[in-house]
Write a protein that holds these residues in place. Sequence first.
Motif, PDB file in Angstrom:
ATOM      1  N   ALA A 234      31.449  14.389  34.184  1.00 21.91           N
ATOM      2  CA  ALA A 234      32.215  15.467  34.612  1.00 21.91           C
ATOM      3  C   ALA A 234      33.585  14.960  35.375  1.00 21.91           C
ATOM      4  CB  ALA A 234      31.266  16.047  35.847  1.00 21.91           C
ATOM      5  N   PHE A 235      33.706  13.621  35.150  1.00 23.31           N
ATOM      6  CA  PHE A 235      34.845  12.961  35.855  1.00 23.31           C
ATOM      7  C   PHE A 235      35.745  12.517  34.593  1.00 23.31           C
ATOM      8  CE2 PHE A 235      31.411  12.592  38.850  1.00 23.31           C
ATOM      9  CZ  PHE A 235      32.012  13.055  39.912  1.00 23.31           C
ATOM     10  N   ASP A 236      35.610  13.062  33.393  1.00 25.13           N
ATOM     11  CA  ASP A 236      36.318  12.776  32.194  1.00 25.13           C
ATOM     12  C   ASP A 236      37.953  13.051  32.476  1.00 25.13           C
ATOM     13  OD1 ASP A 236      37.457  13.372  29.277  1.00 25.13           O
ATOM     14  OD2 ASP A 236      35.790  11.774  28.991  1.00 25.13           O
ATOM     15  N   GLU A 237      38.564  12.231  32.023  1.00 25.14           N
ATOM     16  CA  GLU A 237      40.209  12.648  32.379  1.00 25.14           C
ATOM     17  C   GLU A 237      40.621  14.179  31.623  1.00 25.14           C
ATOM     18  OE1 GLU A 237      44.367  10.526  32.746  1.00 25.14           O
ATOM     19  OE2 GLU A 237      43.109  10.172  30.895  1.00 25.14           O
ATOM     20  N   ARG A 243      42.997  21.456  33.520  1.00 22.57           N
ATOM     21  CA  ARG A 243      43.309  22.272  34.630  1.00 22.57           C
ATOM     22  C   ARG A 243      44.950  22.166  35.218  1.00 22.57           C
ATOM     23  NH1 ARG A 243      39.855  23.826  39.763  1.00 22.57           N
ATOM     24  NH2 ARG A 243      40.167  26.099  39.915  1.00 22.57           N
ATOM     25  N   GLY A 244      45.191  20.635  35.299  1.00 12.66           N
ATOM     26  CA  GLY A 244      46.535  20.217  35.729  1.00 12.66           C
ATOM     27  C   GLY A 244      46.911  20.055  37.143  1.00 12.66           C
ATOM     28  N   VAL A 246      47.441  17.729  40.156  1.00 16.62           N
ATOM     29  CA  VAL A 246      47.856  16.393  40.053  1.00 16.62           C
ATOM     30  C   VAL A 246      46.418  15.572  40.880  1.00 16.62           C
ATOM     31  CG1 VAL A 246      49.144  14.636  40.950  1.00 16.62           C
ATOM     32  CG2 VAL A 246      49.949  16.518  39.548  1.00 16.62           C
ATOM     33  N   GLN A 247      46.341  16.400  42.133  1.00 17.53           N
ATOM     34  CA  GLN A 247      45.266  15.658  42.943  1.00 17.53           C
ATOM     35  C   GLN A 247      44.046  15.635  42.691  1.00 17.53           C
ATOM     36  OE1 GLN A 247      47.426  18.091  43.760  1.00 17.53           O
ATOM     37  NE2 GLN A 247      48.784  17.598  45.473  1.00 17.53           N
ATOM     38  N   GLN A 248      43.539  16.804  41.693  1.00 20.62           N
ATOM     39  CA  GLN A 248      42.168  16.901  41.203  1.00 20.62           C
ATOM     40  C   GLN A 248      41.903  15.593  40.154  1.00 20.62           C
ATOM     41  OE1 GLN A 248      40.932  20.516  39.442  1.00 20.62           O
ATOM     42  NE2 GLN A 248      39.886  19.455  37.973  1.00 20.62           N
ATOM     43  N   ILE A 249      43.076  15.313  39.451  1.00 20.95           N
ATOM     44  CA  ILE A 249      43.137  14.309  38.253  1.00 20.95           C
ATOM     45  C   ILE A 249      42.878  13.113  38.876  1.00 20.95           C
ATOM     46  CG2 ILE A 249      44.684  13.382  36.554  1.00 20.95           C
ATOM     47  CD1 ILE A 249      45.929  16.147  36.150  1.00 20.95           C
ATOM     48  N   ASP A 250      43.640  12.892  40.123  1.00 16.20           N
ATOM     49  CA  ASP A 250      43.699  11.724  40.924  1.00 16.20           C
ATOM     50  C   ASP A 250      42.434  11.426  41.522  1.00 16.20           C
ATOM     51  OD1 ASP A 250      46.273  11.106  40.139  1.00 16.20           O
ATOM     52  OD2 ASP A 250      47.269  11.835  42.164  1.00 16.20           O
ATOM     53  N   VAL A 251      41.669  12.238  41.902  1.00 18.54           N
ATOM     54  CA  VAL A 251      40.309  12.002  42.360  1.00 18.54           C
ATOM     55  C   VAL A 251      39.463  11.775  41.635  1.00 18.54           C
ATOM     56  CG1 VAL A 251      38.351  13.117  43.607  1.00 18.54           C
ATOM     57  CG2 VAL A 251      40.722  13.720  44.325  1.00 18.54           C
ATOM     58  N   ILE A 282      33.531  17.485  42.698  1.00 16.95           N
ATOM     59  CA  ILE A 282      34.033  16.527  43.714  1.00 16.95           C
ATOM     60  C   ILE A 282      35.506  16.472  43.426  1.00 16.95           C
ATOM     61  CG2 ILE A 282      34.279  14.148  44.343  1.00 16.95           C
ATOM     62  CD1 ILE A 282      31.409  13.805  44.107  1.00 16.95           C
ATOM     63  N   PRO A 283      35.893  16.100  42.227  1.00 19.08           N
ATOM     64  CA  PRO A 283      37.489  16.259  42.181  1.00 19.08           C
ATOM     65  C   PRO A 283      38.220  17.555  42.397  1.00 19.08           C
ATOM     66  CG  PRO A 283      36.632  15.289  40.225  1.00 19.08           C
ATOM     67  CD  PRO A 283      35.260  16.050  40.956  1.00 19.08           C
TER      68      PRO A 283
END
Length: 494
Positions: A234-237, A243-244, A246-251, A282-283
């Motif tokens: 579920a945390f795969d990049e 979705r796009g 930035v903060q979600q991607i970073d988490v 979580i992200p």
Amino acid sequence: MVVLTGHSLTLEEVRRVVFHKEKVGMASESTQKVEKSHEAVKRIVADKKVVYGINTGFGKFSDVLIDQGDVKDLQLNLIRSHACGVGDPFPETVSRAMLLLRANALAKGFSGVRPVLIERLIELINNEIHPVVPQQGSLGASGDLAPLSHLALVLVGEGEVFYKGEICSANDALSKEGISPLTLEAKEGLALINGTQAMTAMGVIDYLEAERIAYQSEWIASLTIEGLRGIIDAFDEDIHLARGYVQQIDVARRIRDYLADSHLITKQGELRVQDAYSIRCIPQVHGASLQALDYVKEKLEIEINAATDNPLIFDDGEKVISGGNFHGQPIALAMDFMKIAIAELANISERRIERLVNPQLSDLPPFLSPEPGLQSGAMILQYCAASLVSENKTLAHPASVDSIPSSGNQEDHVSMGTIAARHAYDIIKNVNHVLAIELICALQAVEFRGVDKMASSTRKYFDEARRVVPTIAKDRQFSKDIERVSEWLRYSWV
């Protein structure tokens, strides 16, 4: 040393001054601007021009003209009469930040005060003399009148201060440091209290702690993922890039980094196909809170360098304008936004706690108890977390949607920004406790799974945390554990 210019102060510099007691000074070019602005006020008084707050009353009394011989009494009367705050004082860190922000705002050179006034505020900072400022009593427009009046009283030798670990009279503290009380001149009382520095100082402290909480929540959640044998897919990049945000991607990236070499995480289909939202999302949830914090940071960075008193003096006194920069609406909305964002970190954390302790939701020992039934283990820790998140839902109600007219309806819309900032602080304390509870439970869960199987990164956090709180070998008074872990989380960042 942090040098004040009125336009270049950063949140990092505020943090250093407030928490690391870094010394403060004022830039020479700012001193020159302040001198010119003060000369303009002197000319206005000498020429008997009618200018609000210099030779008129305040608020509904703005049409009452003041004799030239009474302009100094006008300023002292102002701060005495407006110093009517009630309740517990702001934390000393907030009081120190208030001094810094007020000095920086006056250093812009739009307020008409003497340089010595700013120098005296800086002396209070550098000598660690911090005004005792009651938290309640501000409407957030015309600025933080009541709180800043308590700050201003200290400059004239009145009121109380935090000094050398105690509360004492301002006059005593000033005397011990060889600082003489000031006699306020035209406009100086108004310039000191007509601004947003109470809500902004509280907001800066809120933000600094909220940012810390947001990042700590990620490694704490990572321990929980290991304790629950969560699914890493579920945390795969690719999911988060799709979705796009930035903060979600970073988490998601940070979670992957924390769990990079873990032997406790699973792949989808190994134990289950999907995790519950409190793990899988979580992200998305934490990332959205970080988006809100970015908004808050932007507003605070503007406000800590803003001229927020009234009137403001431009063009060497050729233009003196009464406006409304004291209105705290930008900070009020930001604080309400932050309240919701940080409360959500506790909401999702409490759901992870439930999954750690509920035997119907995992294969861990019921309530992480060493002897289920005879010993309750972490059962009531979840109760405590549930109570705190419920309280946060009440505190998160926006303060900025309310307004009560004041000063004979002259000031007919106010921000309530200081209430929002105060409530944000209360929420942050509650969230800190909830995260402490999650950490205590996660530590116990990964011990059950096998500490040797943890990721190297989370193992370091585990070892450090275990020096703060021992394993649950038998029931004990867990309140002390929660407080100890909470304090460790709070002060490990300063």
